[in-house]
Design a protein around this motif. Structure first.
Motif: not given
Ligand code: G1P
Length: 295
Positions: A132-134, A192-194, A205-207
């Motif tokens: 999803d990330e470009i 930590i997730e969200k 954030a981790m993209p």
């Molecule tokens: C996922 C990951 C999240 C990350 C993100 C980036 O979440 O679980 O850690 O920061 O992708 O797009 P999602 O977007 O699939 O909910």
């Protein structure tokens, strides 16, 4: 010394944010200018020296495999018509990497999707690129994945990309608490997730770009379901940090969240403005369009 030659690209999602388009077309095949989004992601991996791309796919994703395969009829037609530029582009696409497709048979979360690639990755380090990330590198800039691969080669530590986001966006991402080492390089203390914006110690954030030591598979295997009852990659990263350590890098390349309608539109506009065939006409069109808004 281990080199990163494999990448996992999770592509099993249903793409509900883009319905009805994604009812029959995988979201990875939605077009940005003249190429599907997955091509931009695979190109980034290949540019970083990746040779094997492991697609973690679900039902209805054959179009992705076909896209990286030969299309005899089409190629023959282009050759006969003397359309060699386009033929060359198609040939490069099918030769750019080995595409290995694995089915994720149950949607158990991102950690589980990554684990599905274990049998192909084995005990080598590997990259993960979320489709999803470009990210777009310009003027000789190193791609995000190249930076991570290089950092791994130098340190032998799992390395992830990070970017600062505003408070209201922290709950959309995995968030990393980090400590600066130097320049764009950080030590990861925790992830930590969200999180709830009230609880955060960091807005990094981790993209969706990572290079992992294969130990991550052990951590995922031992993981319990986390947020939303899913096997979260972020939770296993937390264990990996405590066992082996991890570094993070900020980046300067352009990055779009093409998994979101607004982000997708922004990516389309900016990529069109970078396209030599369209650039001038499209720029003029946008200028005229904006002028019209004031009237
Ligand atoms: C996922 C990951 C999240 C990350 C993100 C980036 O979440 O679980 O850690 O920061 O992708 O797009 P999602 O977007 O699939 O909910």
């Amino acid at each position: 010394m281990s080199h990163v030659k494999k990448a996992i690209i999770p592509a099993a999602g249903l793409g509900t944010r883009f319905l009805p388009a994604t009812k029959t077309v995988p979201k990875e095949m939605l077009t940005l200018v003249d190429a599907p989004t997955i091509l931009y992601v695979v190109e980034e991996a290949v540019e970083a020296g990746i040779e094997d791309i492991i697609l973690i796919a679900g039902r209805g994703k054959h179009a992705i495999e076909d896209f990286f395969d030969t299309s005899y009829e089409l190629e023959d037609k282009l050759a006969r018509a003397g359309n060699l530029n386009l033929l060359d582009r198609l040939t490069k696409i099918r030769n750019m990497a080995n595409i290995i497709s694995i089915r994720q048979k149950q949607a158990l979360g991102l950690g589980h999707a990554v684990y599905c690639g274990k049998s192909v990755v084995g005990d080598e380090p590997f990259a993960v690129l979320l489709g999803d990330e470009i990210t777009i590198s310009q003027n000789g800039q190193k791609s995000v994945t190249s930076q991570l691969v290089e950092n791994f080669s130098e340190t032998q530590l799992s390395s992830i990309s990070i970017m600062e986001v505003p408070d209201q966006d922290v709950s959309k991402y995995g968030i990393a608490e980090v400590q600066k080492i130097s320049g764009c390089r950080y030590k990861v203390l925790s992830v930590i997730e969200k999180p709830d914006p009230k609880d955060i110690k960091s807005r990094m954030a981790m993209p969706g770009r990572y290079v992992f030591d294969s130990q991550i598979f052990e951590e995922i295997k031992n993981a319990q379901p986390g947020l939303n009852g899913e096997i979260q990659l972020t939770d296993s990263m937390k264990s990996l940090i405590s066992h082996k350590g991890m570094e993070a890098l900020t980046f300067t390349t352009k990055r779009f969240d093409a998994g979101d309608k607004l982000g997708y539109l922004k990516a389309s506009v900016e990529l069109a403005l970078m396209n030599p065939e369209l650039e001038i006409q499209f720029r003029n069109y946008l200028i005229e369009l904006v002028k019209g808004w004031g009237k």
